[in-house]
Write an enzyme that holds these catalytic residues in place. Structure first.
Site, short mmCIF file in Angstrom:
data_model
loop_
_atom_site.label_atom_id
_atom_site.label_comp_id
_atom_site.label_asym_id
_atom_site.label_seq_id
_atom_site.Cartn_x
_atom_site.Cartn_y
_atom_site.Cartn_z
CG ASP A 76 66.86 -1.83 27.93
OD1 ASP A 76 67.65 -1.89 27.17
OD2 ASP A 76 65.70 -2.86 27.83
CG ASP A 120 70.28 -5.22 23.07
OD1 ASP A 120 70.09 -4.16 23.27
OD2 ASP A 120 69.86 -6.27 23.14
N GLY A 169 65.83 -10.54 23.31
CA GLY A 169 64.97 -11.21 22.43
C GLY A 169 63.96 -12.13 22.66
N1 GUN Z 1 64.19 -5.51 26.88
C1 GUN Z 1 63.63 -6.89 26.65
N2 GUN Z 1 64.22 -7.41 25.71
C2 GUN Z 1 65.23 -6.67 25.49
C3 GUN Z 1 66.46 -6.89 24.52
O1 GUN Z 1 66.69 -7.95 23.81
N3 GUN Z 1 67.37 -6.05 24.59
C4 GUN Z 1 67.03 -4.89 25.29
N4 GUN Z 1 68.16 -4.00 25.38
N5 GUN Z 1 66.16 -4.60 26.20
C5 GUN Z 1 65.21 -5.49 26.21
#
Ligand code: GUN
Length: 720
Positions: free
Chosen positions: A109, A144, A211
């Site tokens: 992430d 994002d 989100g």
């Molecule tokens: N992890 C949990 N929700 C999100 C999200 O909306 N975007 C990202 N990049 N990681 C997340």
């Protein structure tokens, strides 16, 4: 002695270079799919749960996840690694796999979640992608903008737009690495749709739905469902969908049934730290437990009291292990359910175990009934169509009737639609007899009576009541109508006249007279029929001729050709004059032969379907009036009544292989008819309209367009 940490499970081999980044569907059940993501660190079979690994706090070692739980992929956070000098140096030097000591697929992430928790993050859009590339992640995530459910519409809109703006620079920086393109949009359904449509236009490998963490934390599952249904129909089918931050196993069945492929979970560790246990039906506190709600390998041999007495570290560890056990077990259960075609049934079962889930599931069930009104209802109706169009009406196995909602399972709805749109009554339909009161096989209960009626008059339409709808006698062994596993109570009650009229009207019948006949009371029902139709000779001693039996068999042949080959019944009526039937030892039709002896088709005992022969395919091909399809048009769930089997036009390169009986692979399909649906009988043609094979379609129309790997049409016979 080897330990979990030492690697008794060998490291994965890289997938083939030409397949890296591809998503292959291996099996599907409606929108649910079993797939395979090809990476340099082996395949990632989906649906999959990617446990979240924080490089700073490891509740369970990644290597142990690989060895003991067989976990093929996990997710970690590049922003945390980037921010910590020591981690960052090590990752740059040895790669992320070494850093966390894990040989499988590493998804990363980007820091968006940290910006949601702590406010802004200081990393730049391209910078975080370049960093992920440098440390060798398998799937990176772009930066994002997290769109919270409590944001104003304006804020959400900005978040969606900014995320879309960042897409191309991120992909450029990725330079061929697989990248996650998250879908945002808060609880603004049109913005979710816009986000999905816009992000699809870029070359992302996977689309996480973002989100949603606060939505799940507050158990707003109906809204979660709406987030999924406003995003997923607008994503390409060859890209996996990931529910970002969803790791509670109780959400797996419904999400998988709707087509989610990936989950990630910190839940196993977070709940453990909070002394809570996951189960597939909710969360349970350790405090006050005398017995385990569910025993897992990690809990065997312990009692809740013993676990409570452990020190913090050991207690957290054993609960995290249990939570991972439960999550992996539920995921496995879902995979088997997809294999068995029962994922919707599992979602239905789970919905009965949690009120918030129930609310979401019941709403899903109202979709089949609402008629288009507002924009919102229109949106959900379309989403419902999207679910239905992926479902196969004709399949083996029955319907296990476990609740009211069993009647609305998508494949049951599709089976009903197919029947209503394609079956045509052989009479004017002024008089209708409906048998009720017993489960099938009905031919054993009233078969000879029906034959006697049918032989004497064609002015009476005969149907059977089933818990999922009325069934014309000519299709009395049709699955799922004839194969419902449920309480006999489902059949007991006399069906309501209003319901019968609605059902009949769906089949284009507006009878003057409807007689309801209880099969449990044979002599009374005979008397009732004789009273109404005194001209009929119904007693057993009235001799049945071969011709009586043939009348019904021809009707059955016409009905099956209409349903499964989409053949116009008026053509079938003419063509089946003088046909012959070969029977099994028990007297059922095995083969249908035209009057010149050509064997065109065989009824299937398993599901009440029909298998066409190569000769039958050529015979049907000769009736085609529609022009060659030129595109992948997919409007509504329309079975385009009686225009024949849908055509699949293939690339000339594939023609010689199909003629030899080989399957059609994705990537070779050039156009299809708009009434093509998965599981249906179809004809494969070349660009000169020549029939080159016939078989079963394995995908939706959009799937045909999007996929580039896997079987598109399973060929039954090649035609030279
Ligand atoms: N992890 C949990 N929700 C999100 C999200 O909306 N975007 C990202 N990049 N990681 C997340």
């Amino acid at each position: 002695m080897t330990t979990h940490l030492e690697g008794h499970r060998p490291a994965p081999e890289s997938c083939r270079e030409q397949d890296i980044g591809r998503f292959e569907i291996l099996h599907s059940d409606g929108r649910a799919r079993l797939g395979k993501i090809h990476t340099r660190h082996g395949p990632l079979h989906t649906p999959a749960l990617l446990p979240v690994v924080n490089p700073n706090i490891r509740t369970i070692e990644p290597r142990e996840m690989w060895n003991r739980w067989g976990i093929e992929g996990l997710i970690t956070n590049s922003y945390i690694i980037w921010k910590h000098e020591e981690l960052s140096q090590k990752a740059k030097q040895d790669g992320v796999h070494q850093l966390i000591n894990y040989p499988g697929v590493v998804v990363c992430d980007s820091g968006t979640f940290q910006s949601y928790i702590y406010g802004d993050v200081e990393v730049k859009v391209e910078e975080i992608i370049r960093f992920q590339k440098e440390i060798g992640v398998d799937v990176a995530t772009m930066l994002d903008v997290f769109t919270r459910p409590d944001m104003s519409r304006e804020e959400v809109k900005k978040g969606v737009e900014l995320t879309v703006e960042r897409a191309q620079p991120s992909l450029l920086a990725a330079d061929g690495m697989m990248v996650n393109g998250p879908i945002q949009g808060g609880l603004e359904w049109d913005l979710r749709e816009l986000s999905a449509t816009s992000m699809s236009e870029h070359g992302f490998s996977i689309h996480p739905i973002g989100g949603i963490v606060p939505v799940m934390e507050q158990q707003r599952y109906l809204e979660l469902l709406k987030v999924m249904l406003s995003s997923m129909p607008h994503l390409p089918q060859n890209r996996p969908v990931h529910l970002f931050g969803c790791g509670h196993p109780m959400l797996f069945p419904m999400a998988i049934a709707l087509g989610v492929d990936l989950f990630d979970s910190a839940a196993y560790a977070l709940f453990a730290r909070d002394d809570r246990l996951l189960t597939p039906w909710g969360t349970v506190k350790l405090e006050g437990l005398e017995h385990w709600p569910l025993t897992t390998p990690s809990l065997f041999g312990t009692t809740p009291e013993q676990v409570r007495a452990m020190d913090d570290g050991s207690r957290c560890r054993i609960l995290a292990e249990h939570n991972l056990d439960v999550s992996i077990a539920e995921l496995d259960r879902c995979r088997q359910a997809v294999t068995d075609g029962t994922i919707w049934e599992l979602a239905e079962t789970r919905s009965q175990q949690h009120p918030a889930l129930r609310e979401a599931f019941l709403w899903l069930n109202t979709l089949s009934k609402s008629s288009e009104k507002t924009d919102d209802e229109n949106r959900w109706n379309k989403a419902h169509e999207w679910i239905l169009e992926a479902n196969v009406a004709q399949r083996g196995g029955g319907v296990r009737f476990i609740s009211h909602e069993s009647n609305n399972r998508p494949w049951v709805e599709v089976a009903r639609k197919l029947l209503h749109q394609r079956w045509k009554a052989s009479s004017e339909g002024n008089n209708v007899l409906i048998f009720y009161g017993r489960s099938g096989p009905w031919r054993e209960k009233v078969g000879s009576l029906v034959r006697r009626i049918r032989a004497q008059t064609s002015d009476i339409e005969i149907l059977v009541h089933t818990p999922i709808g009325l069934l014309p006698w000519a299709l009395e062994d049709l699955n799922p109508f004839a194969h419902i596993q449920g309480s006999s109570m489902l059949y007991r009650e006399e069906p309501k006249l209003e319901w019968c009229k609605r059902e009949l009207s769906n089949m284009n019948l507006e009878p003057e007279k409807i007689m309801l006949l209880d099969m449990n009371n044979k002599s009374e029902l005979m008397d009732a029929i004789i009273l109404e139709f005194p001209e009929l000779q119904l007693h057993e001693d009235h001799e049945q001729s071969d011709e009586d039996i043939r009348t019904i068999e021809i009707e059955q042949g016409i009905a099956r050709l209409a349903l499964f080959a989409n053949l116009d019944p008026s053509i079938a009526v003419q063509e089946l004059v003088g046909c012959t039937f070969i029977h099994t030892r028990t007297g059922r039709v095995k083969n249908i032969l035209l009057n010149d002896g050509r064997h065109i088709a065989s009824p299937r005992m398993r599901d009440g379907g029909l298998s066409m022969t190569a000769i039958g395919a050529e015979w049907i091909h000769s009736f085609r009036k529609e022009p060659l399809p030129e595109e992948f048009e997919n409007e509504v769930l329309e079975m385009n009544t009686h225009k024949g089997p849908p055509w699949v036009v293939i690339d000339s390169d594939a023609v010689p292989f199909v003629k030899e009986g080989r399957n059609v692979f994705h990537g070779f399909v050039k156009a299809v008819d708009s009434w093509l649906r998965p599981g249906t009988y179809c004809h494969v043609v070349d660009e000169d309209c020549q029939l080159v094979g016939h078989g079963t379609c394995m995908s939706t129309i959009n799937g045909m367009k999007d996929h580039n790997k896997g079987v598109a049409i399973k060929i039954r016979n090649g035609i030279k």
